[in-house]
Design a protein around this motif. Sequence first.
Motif, PDB file in Angstrom:
ATOM      1  N   GLN A 241       0.836  -1.203   0.000  1.00 55.74           N
ATOM      2  CA  GLN A 241       0.000   0.000   0.000  1.00 55.74           C
ATOM      3  C   GLN A 241       0.875   1.260   0.000  1.00 55.74           C
ATOM      4  O   GLN A 241       0.585   2.224  -0.694  1.00 55.74           O
ATOM      5  N   TRP A 242       1.948   1.228   0.772  1.00 53.80           N
ATOM      6  CA  TRP A 242       2.863   2.372   0.806  1.00 53.80           C
ATOM      7  C   TRP A 242       3.414   2.643  -0.601  1.00 53.80           C
ATOM      8  O   TRP A 242       3.447   3.785  -1.050  1.00 53.80           O
ATOM      9  N   PHE A 243       3.830   1.596  -1.298  1.00 56.47           N
ATOM     10  CA  PHE A 243       4.376   1.772  -2.647  1.00 56.47           C
ATOM     11  C   PHE A 243       3.312   2.285  -3.619  1.00 56.47           C
ATOM     12  O   PHE A 243       3.609   3.103  -4.491  1.00 56.47           O
ATOM     13  N   ARG A 244       2.072   1.842  -3.484  1.00 57.57           N
ATOM     14  CA  ARG A 244       0.989   2.365  -4.331  1.00 57.57           C
ATOM     15  C   ARG A 244       0.784   3.856  -4.070  1.00 57.57           C
ATOM     16  O   ARG A 244       0.619   4.647  -5.001  1.00 57.57           O
ATOM     17  N   GLU A 245       0.796   4.254  -2.792  1.00 63.16           N
ATOM     18  CA  GLU A 245       0.637   5.669  -2.436  1.00 63.16           C
ATOM     19  C   GLU A 245       1.833   6.489  -2.921  1.00 63.16           C
ATOM     20  O   GLU A 245       1.670   7.632  -3.348  1.00 63.16           O
ATOM     21  N   TYR A 246       3.014   5.921  -2.857  1.00 60.61           N
ATOM     22  CA  TYR A 246       4.226   6.588  -3.351  1.00 60.61           C
ATOM     23  C   TYR A 246       4.058   6.938  -4.823  1.00 60.61           C
ATOM     24  O   TYR A 246       4.419   8.038  -5.260  1.00 60.61           O
ATOM     25  N   ASP A 247       3.504   6.015  -5.605  1.00 60.56           N
ATOM     26  CA  ASP A 247       3.308   6.253  -7.033  1.00 60.56           C
ATOM     27  C   ASP A 247       2.372   7.420  -7.311  1.00 60.56           C
ATOM     28  O   ASP A 247       2.443   8.029  -8.376  1.00 60.56           O
ATOM     29  N   GLU A 248       1.499   7.751  -6.377  1.00 58.34           N
ATOM     30  CA  GLU A 248       0.525   8.825  -6.572  1.00 58.34           C
ATOM     31  C   GLU A 248       0.881  10.119  -5.836  1.00 58.34           C
ATOM     32  O   GLU A 248       0.165  11.106  -5.943  1.00 58.34           O
ATOM     33  N   SER A 249       1.960  10.120  -5.094  1.00 54.70           N
ATOM     34  CA  SER A 249       2.319  11.282  -4.267  1.00 54.70           C
ATOM     35  C   SER A 249       2.947  12.401  -5.087  1.00 54.70           C
ATOM     36  O   SER A 249       3.527  12.169  -6.148  1.00 54.70           O
ATOM     37  N   ASP A 250       2.835  13.620  -4.560  1.00 55.18           N
ATOM     38  CA  ASP A 250       3.467  14.780  -5.175  1.00 55.18           C
ATOM     39  C   ASP A 250       4.960  14.776  -4.884  1.00 55.18           C
ATOM     40  O   ASP A 250       5.446  14.034  -4.030  1.00 55.18           O
ATOM     41  N   ILE A 251       5.669  15.654  -5.594  1.00 51.28           N
ATOM     42  CA  ILE A 251       7.114  15.770  -5.399  1.00 51.28           C
ATOM     43  C   ILE A 251       7.440  17.050  -4.653  1.00 51.28           C
ATOM     44  O   ILE A 251       6.653  17.986  -4.620  1.00 51.28           O
ATOM     45  N   GLU A 252       8.613  17.068  -4.037  1.00 53.40           N
ATOM     46  CA  GLU A 252       9.126  18.271  -3.408  1.00 53.40           C
ATOM     47  C   GLU A 252       9.750  19.146  -4.495  1.00 53.40           C
ATOM     48  O   GLU A 252      10.159  18.644  -5.538  1.00 53.40           O
ATOM     49  N   SER A 253       9.830  20.433  -4.223  1.00 53.64           N
ATOM     50  CA  SER A 253      10.503  21.329  -5.162  1.00 53.64           C
ATOM     51  C   SER A 253      11.973  20.971  -5.221  1.00 53.64           C
ATOM     52  O   SER A 253      12.562  20.525  -4.240  1.00 53.64           O
TER      53      SER A 253
ATOM     54  N   LEU B  97      20.908  21.824 -15.864  1.00 53.78           N
ATOM     55  CA  LEU B  97      20.905  21.115 -17.138  1.00 53.78           C
ATOM     56  C   LEU B  97      22.193  21.324 -17.934  1.00 53.78           C
ATOM     57  O   LEU B  97      22.268  21.015 -19.121  1.00 53.78           O
ATOM     58  N   GLY B  98      23.207  21.824 -17.265  1.00 54.80           N
ATOM     59  CA  GLY B  98      24.539  21.902 -17.841  1.00 54.80           C
ATOM     60  C   GLY B  98      24.694  22.879 -18.992  1.00 54.80           C
ATOM     61  O   GLY B  98      25.641  22.767 -19.768  1.00 54.80           O
ATOM     62  N   GLY B  99      23.755  23.796 -19.155  1.00 55.41           N
ATOM     63  CA  GLY B  99      23.845  24.763 -20.237  1.00 55.41           C
ATOM     64  C   GLY B  99      23.670  24.144 -21.619  1.00 55.41           C
ATOM     65  O   GLY B  99      23.987  24.758 -22.634  1.00 55.41           O
ATOM     66  N   ILE B 100      23.177  22.935 -21.663  1.00 51.66           N
ATOM     67  CA  ILE B 100      23.006  22.215 -22.928  1.00 51.66           C
ATOM     68  C   ILE B 100      21.638  22.547 -23.519  1.00 51.66           C
ATOM     69  O   ILE B 100      20.642  22.619 -22.800  1.00 51.66           O
ATOM     70  N   ASP B 101      21.598  22.725 -24.823  1.00 51.53           N
ATOM     71  CA  ASP B 101      20.337  22.967 -25.519  1.00 51.53           C
ATOM     72  C   ASP B 101      19.705  21.611 -25.825  1.00 51.53           C
ATOM     73  O   ASP B 101      19.987  20.994 -26.860  1.00 51.53           O
ATOM     74  N   TRP B 102      18.884  21.130 -24.903  1.00 49.03           N
ATOM     75  CA  TRP B 102      18.243  19.831 -25.067  1.00 49.03           C
ATOM     76  C   TRP B 102      17.163  19.937 -26.138  1.00 49.03           C
ATOM     77  O   TRP B 102      16.293  20.793 -26.060  1.00 49.03           O
ATOM     78  N   GLU B 103      17.228  19.078 -27.151  1.00 46.67           N
ATOM     79  CA  GLU B 103      16.302  19.130 -28.278  1.00 46.67           C
ATOM     80  C   GLU B 103      14.922  18.593 -27.927  1.00 46.67           C
ATOM     81  O   GLU B 103      13.929  19.044 -28.494  1.00 46.67           O
ATOM     82  N   HIS B 104      14.886  17.622 -27.058  1.00 45.72           N
ATOM     83  CA  HIS B 104      13.603  16.994 -26.726  1.00 45.72           C
ATOM     84  C   HIS B 104      13.721  16.342 -25.355  1.00 45.72           C
ATOM     85  O   HIS B 104      14.808  15.977 -24.926  1.00 45.72           O
ATOM     86  N   CYS B 105      12.577  16.195 -24.700  1.00 45.68           N
ATOM     87  CA  CYS B 105      12.537  15.542 -23.391  1.00 45.68           C
ATOM     88  C   CYS B 105      11.533  14.400 -23.428  1.00 45.68           C
ATOM     89  O   CYS B 105      10.406  14.554 -23.914  1.00 45.68           O
ATOM     90  N   TYR B 106      11.957  13.269 -22.912  1.00 45.16           N
ATOM     91  CA  TYR B 106      11.082  12.117 -22.723  1.00 45.16           C
ATOM     92  C   TYR B 106      10.921  11.910 -21.229  1.00 45.16           C
ATOM     93  O   TYR B 106      11.874  12.068 -20.468  1.00 45.16           O
ATOM     94  N   SER B 107       9.721  11.533 -20.823  1.00 45.40           N
ATOM     95  CA  SER B 107       9.457  11.323 -19.409  1.00 45.40           C
ATOM     96  C   SER B 107       8.646  10.053 -19.204  1.00 45.40           C
ATOM     97  O   SER B 107       7.805   9.694 -20.036  1.00 45.40           O
ATOM     98  N   SER B 108       8.883   9.425 -18.089  1.00 44.75           N
ATOM     99  CA  SER B 108       7.984   8.375 -17.631  1.00 44.75           C
ATOM    100  C   SER B 108       6.589   8.975 -17.537  1.00 44.75           C
ATOM    101  O   SER B 108       6.438  10.180 -17.315  1.00 44.75           O
ATOM    102  N   ASP B 109       5.580   8.153 -17.692  1.00 40.55           N
ATOM    103  CA  ASP B 109       4.212   8.669 -17.588  1.00 40.55           C
ATOM    104  C   ASP B 109       3.679   8.644 -16.154  1.00 40.55           C
ATOM    105  O   ASP B 109       2.497   8.886 -15.934  1.00 40.55           O
ATOM    106  N   LEU B 110       4.549   8.373 -15.181  1.00 39.06           N
ATOM    107  CA  LEU B 110       4.135   8.454 -13.781  1.00 39.06           C
ATOM    108  C   LEU B 110       4.232   9.899 -13.303  1.00 39.06           C
ATOM    109  O   LEU B 110       5.127  10.656 -13.703  1.00 39.06           O
ATOM    110  N   LYS B 111       3.311  10.261 -12.429  1.00 33.65           N
ATOM    111  CA  LYS B 111       3.126  11.639 -11.967  1.00 33.65           C
ATOM    112  C   LYS B 111       4.422  12.312 -11.510  1.00 33.65           C
ATOM    113  O   LYS B 111       4.705  13.454 -11.889  1.00 33.65           O
ATOM    114  N   ARG B 112       5.229  11.629 -10.702  1.00 34.71           N
ATOM    115  CA  ARG B 112       6.431  12.261 -10.149  1.00 34.71           C
ATOM    116  C   ARG B 112       7.441  12.609 -11.234  1.00 34.71           C
ATOM    117  O   ARG B 112       8.127  13.623 -11.155  1.00 34.71           O
ATOM    118  N   ALA B 113       7.533  11.793 -12.268  1.00 35.84           N
ATOM    119  CA  ALA B 113       8.461  12.079 -13.364  1.00 35.84           C
ATOM    120  C   ALA B 113       7.925  13.199 -14.256  1.00 35.84           C
ATOM    121  O   ALA B 113       8.680  14.092 -14.665  1.00 35.84           O
TER     122      ALA B 113
END
Length: 177
Positions: free
Chosen positions: A28-40, A45-61
Amino acid sequence: MRIGLVRHYKVNKQNPRKLLVSTEEALQWFREYDESDIESGETDLGGIDWEHCYSSDLKRAIHTAQRIYEGTISQTEVLREIPLPPLRVSIKLPFMFWVLLLGLSRHTNRQARAVMETTKLNINRFLDELTASGRQNVLIVSHGALMAEFRKELKRRGFRSPRFTYPENGKLYIFER
């Protein structure tokens, strides 16, 4: 080609306060972790001009990616954390034992090993598509255990790889070939 891996920011979810936690309480803790908000957090980003970003589809990512990247973010389940293996025990343990047990079971449980093989195949397909895309600077926001698997594959493919045992939240790890 340059690939930047970032682990999502720290999750606003405290470990259970009880000394001993049952199997169901741990899950249950792990299920709640998947739905929890993140801290600021902040990510250099190393001053790099990133062309595109891919993200996990989970809320925290997703929330982390939105905070660090201003362009288009492609969400995909391929970048999700590696699923928890099935637990068929009914005991109470300290919570950190559950974390260790679940991590170890990825290598000892037959079903979990099959999930790991699928995960590795997905990583390879994703990296093949990424390479074929022609993009030179790609940012990926994902999860700790998956990033460790990405690191192994990128290293195998000849990328210079930063060292990490387990990636820090919000830190950029740059892989170059």
